[in-house]
Motif scaffolding. Structure first.
Motif, PDB file in Angstrom:
ATOM      1  N   GLU A  16      -0.028  -3.150  -8.820  1.00 62.03           N
ATOM      2  CA  GLU A  16      -1.241  -3.555  -9.528  1.00 62.03           C
ATOM      3  C   GLU A  16      -1.340  -5.074  -9.616  1.00 62.03           C
ATOM      4  O   GLU A  16      -2.414  -5.648  -9.430  1.00 62.03           O
ATOM      5  CB  GLU A  16      -1.285  -2.937 -10.928  1.00 62.03           C
ATOM      6  N   MET A  35     -11.498  -5.357  -1.530  1.00 62.07           N
ATOM      7  CA  MET A  35     -10.112  -4.917  -1.684  1.00 62.07           C
ATOM      8  C   MET A  35      -9.985  -3.447  -1.284  1.00 62.07           C
ATOM      9  O   MET A  35      -9.069  -3.067  -0.556  1.00 62.07           O
ATOM     10  CB  MET A  35      -9.657  -5.118  -3.134  1.00 62.07           C
ATOM     11  N   ASN A  36     -10.920  -2.629  -1.735  1.00 63.25           N
ATOM     12  CA  ASN A  36     -10.905  -1.216  -1.392  1.00 63.25           C
ATOM     13  C   ASN A  36     -11.072  -1.020   0.120  1.00 63.25           C
ATOM     14  O   ASN A  36     -10.379  -0.191   0.730  1.00 63.25           O
ATOM     15  CB  ASN A  36     -12.009  -0.476  -2.149  1.00 63.25           C
ATOM     16  N   TYR A  91      -2.371  -6.346  -6.171  1.00 59.67           N
ATOM     17  CA  TYR A  91      -3.786  -6.062  -5.940  1.00 59.67           C
ATOM     18  C   TYR A  91      -4.667  -7.013  -6.753  1.00 59.67           C
ATOM     19  O   TYR A  91      -5.668  -7.526  -6.253  1.00 59.67           O
ATOM     20  CB  TYR A  91      -4.121  -4.621  -6.325  1.00 59.67           C
ATOM     21  N   LEU A 130      -7.790  -1.953   1.772  1.00 61.92           N
ATOM     22  CA  LEU A 130      -6.789  -0.899   1.578  1.00 61.92           C
ATOM     23  C   LEU A 130      -7.070   0.287   2.500  1.00 61.92           C
ATOM     24  O   LEU A 130      -6.146   0.877   3.061  1.00 61.92           O
ATOM     25  CB  LEU A 130      -6.754  -0.447   0.115  1.00 61.92           C
ATOM     26  N   VAL A 187       0.843  -1.201   0.000  1.00 56.58           N
ATOM     27  CA  VAL A 187       0.000   0.000   0.000  1.00 56.58           C
ATOM     28  C   VAL A 187       0.877   1.249   0.000  1.00 56.58           C
ATOM     29  O   VAL A 187       0.673   2.168  -0.797  1.00 56.58           O
ATOM     30  CB  VAL A 187      -0.963   0.012   1.211  1.00 56.58           C
ATOM     31  N   THR A 246      -4.850 -10.470  -5.217  1.00 54.93           N
ATOM     32  CA  THR A 246      -5.685 -10.474  -4.019  1.00 54.93           C
ATOM     33  C   THR A 246      -7.153 -10.383  -4.398  1.00 54.93           C
ATOM     34  O   THR A 246      -7.992 -11.101  -3.839  1.00 54.93           O
ATOM     35  CB  THR A 246      -5.287  -9.314  -3.082  1.00 54.93           C
ATOM     36  N   GLU A 247      -7.487  -9.533  -5.361  1.00 55.79           N
ATOM     37  CA  GLU A 247      -8.880  -9.429  -5.816  1.00 55.79           C
ATOM     38  C   GLU A 247      -9.366 -10.744  -6.405  1.00 55.79           C
ATOM     39  O   GLU A 247     -10.521 -11.128  -6.201  1.00 55.79           O
ATOM     40  CB  GLU A 247      -9.028  -8.309  -6.848  1.00 55.79           C
ATOM     41  N   HIS A 295     -13.797  -6.211  -5.623  1.00 55.32           N
ATOM     42  CA  HIS A 295     -13.268  -4.842  -5.722  1.00 55.32           C
ATOM     43  C   HIS A 295     -13.601  -4.060  -4.447  1.00 55.32           C
ATOM     44  O   HIS A 295     -12.761  -3.333  -3.904  1.00 55.32           O
ATOM     45  CB  HIS A 295     -13.837  -4.108  -6.936  1.00 55.32           C
TER      46      HIS A 295
END
Length: 124
Positions: free
Chosen positions: A56, A93-94, A59, A97, A38, A62-63, A90
């Motif tokens: 990217e 994940m957001n 991420y 984060l 992050v 993980t997504e 999504h």
């Protein structure tokens, strides 16, 4: 990704696995605050295309795991059938984060716990 993959392989209830994934963001006294991926993405991603690509890729992996988890939860009847797995991945994940960022400044662990509870409630 390795932690999430290990959780998935345990065959536990999906919502519990997602809760553990989200809780992995919470501050531990013996660990540094925040997350290398992050931090790299936020601080260096706009300046270095190689870092941006690495972040990217992390991420996306993980997504993908989160998407598989949501699909499994729907199939088992543990999560709401109307959930769209990709969109949910999504969102999760957001949310993760955001937790990784918030852990740097939040002094009240109850606040993070409440946020995690609210995230999980969206899956019902």
């Amino acid at each position: 990704n390795k932690k999430l993959r290990l959780l998935i392989e345990k065959q536990e209830p999906v919502k519990e696995l997602i809760r553990r994934f989200l809780e992995s963001s919470m501050r531990k006294d013996d660990e540094p605050q925040g997350c290398f991926i992050v931090n790299s993405g936020v601080e260096l991603g706009v300046l270095d295309s190689e870092v941006a690509s690495f972040v990217e890729d992390s991420y996306s992996k993980t997504e993908k795991l989160l998407c598989e988890l949501v699909q499994t939860g729907r199939q088992r009847g543990e999560l709401r059938a109307s959930l769209e797995p990709e969109a949910s991945s999504h969102y999760l994940m957001n949310a993760w984060l955001g937790l990784r960022t918030m852990v740097k400044t939040a002094t009240d662990p109850g606040k993070l716990t409440n946020i995690i509870r609210t995230i999980l409630n969206t899956l019902d």
